[in-house]
Design an enzyme around this catalytic site. Structure first.
Site, PDB file in Angstrom:
ATOM      1  N   LEU A   1       0.818  -1.206   0.000  1.00 24.43           N
ATOM      2  CA  LEU A   1       0.000   0.000   0.000  1.00 24.43           C
ATOM      3  C   LEU A   1       0.856   1.262   0.000  1.00 24.43           C
ATOM      4  O   LEU A   1       1.880   1.310   0.690  1.00 24.43           O
ATOM      5  CB  LEU A   1      -0.884  -0.009   1.250  1.00 24.43           C
ATOM      6  CG  LEU A   1      -1.787   1.216   1.412  1.00 24.43           C
ATOM      7  CD1 LEU A   1      -3.169   0.893   0.910  1.00 24.43           C
ATOM      8  CD2 LEU A   1      -1.821   1.648   2.852  1.00 24.43           C
ATOM      9  N   HIS A   2       0.435   2.258  -0.761  1.00 24.10           N
ATOM     10  CA  HIS A   2       1.120   3.553  -0.758  1.00 24.10           C
ATOM     11  C   HIS A   2       0.155   4.638  -1.209  1.00 24.10           C
ATOM     12  O   HIS A   2      -0.643   4.438  -2.096  1.00 24.10           O
ATOM     13  CB  HIS A   2       2.381   3.533  -1.632  1.00 24.10           C
ATOM     14  CG  HIS A   2       2.161   3.042  -3.026  1.00 24.10           C
ATOM     15  ND1 HIS A   2       1.998   1.696  -3.328  1.00 24.10           N
ATOM     16  CD2 HIS A   2       2.071   3.705  -4.200  1.00 24.10           C
ATOM     17  CE1 HIS A   2       1.824   1.563  -4.640  1.00 24.10           C
ATOM     18  NE2 HIS A   2       1.857   2.770  -5.181  1.00 24.10           N
TER      19      HIS A   2
END
Length: 189
Positions: free
Chosen positions: A140-141
């Site tokens: 995730l980012h």
């Protein structure tokens, strides 16, 4: 013009279209160093970056559960990514502390970019899953993309290329040296 060539059509005649070649992007396009699943953390660039020095990993700021890194393939100068240290793929898998810190670091990133480069707007977002456009879906980012009046021209559309006037190392140093740390966390409900 250096780096720009004319291409010939199949008959060998020039087609009068100039091309700016960016072969370095093939590593990204071909998926080099991209983990396929959340279980492949050892190969994940977002797991490797915080283990390196800030300069080598392009890390701009380190928090307790998350960190901020410069995007290696930016949409515009100063394009940052806010990532949890933990290798997690989906927003619903974040701890409360990680979720709060992503929000706080996103706010600090926006403030820092505004004060250092006078960004006039931002695109913020997370692409969840490869089908939703996540280049690295396994970790995730949050994207923090600064926007400037007239920053989008024909080059990305016609040439599928972005002109970036500042080197990544210089951008990282500028943002890290001027990071605006608000010193707290968002209030809890």
């Amino acid at each position: 013009m250096a780096g720009v060539e004319q291409a010939a059509d199949f008959a060998g005649d020039p087609d009068h279209i100039e091309r700016l070649w960016t072969p370095h992007r093939m590593a990204y396009i071909n998926g080099e160093n991209k983990p396929k699943t959340a279980d492949e953390g050892k190969e994940c660039p977002f797991c490797r970056a915080p283990r390196r020095s800030d300069e080598d990993g392009l890390v701009v700021h380190r928090g307790e559960t998350c960190y901020v890194v410069l995007n290696l393939y930016p949409y515009s100068p100063g394009h940052l990514l806010v990532c949890p240290y933990r290798h997690v793929a989906d927003f619903t898998e974040l701890t409360d502390d990680e979720m709060v810190e992503i929000g706080r670091l996103t706010r600090q990133a926006m403030t820092t970019i505004r004060t250092t480069s006078q960004a006039q707007g931002f695109n913020l977002g997370m692409n969840q899953g490869a089908v939703a456009g996540a280049g690295i879906a396994a970790h995730l980012h949050q994207h923090v993309v600064p926007r400037y009046q007239g920053d989008s021209n024909f080059l990305p559309i016609v040439g599928q290329t972005r002109a970036l006037p500042v080197l990544l190392a210089d951008t990282r140093r500028l943002l890290a040296d001027n990071w605006v740390d608000d010193g707290g966390v968002l209030p809890r409900a």
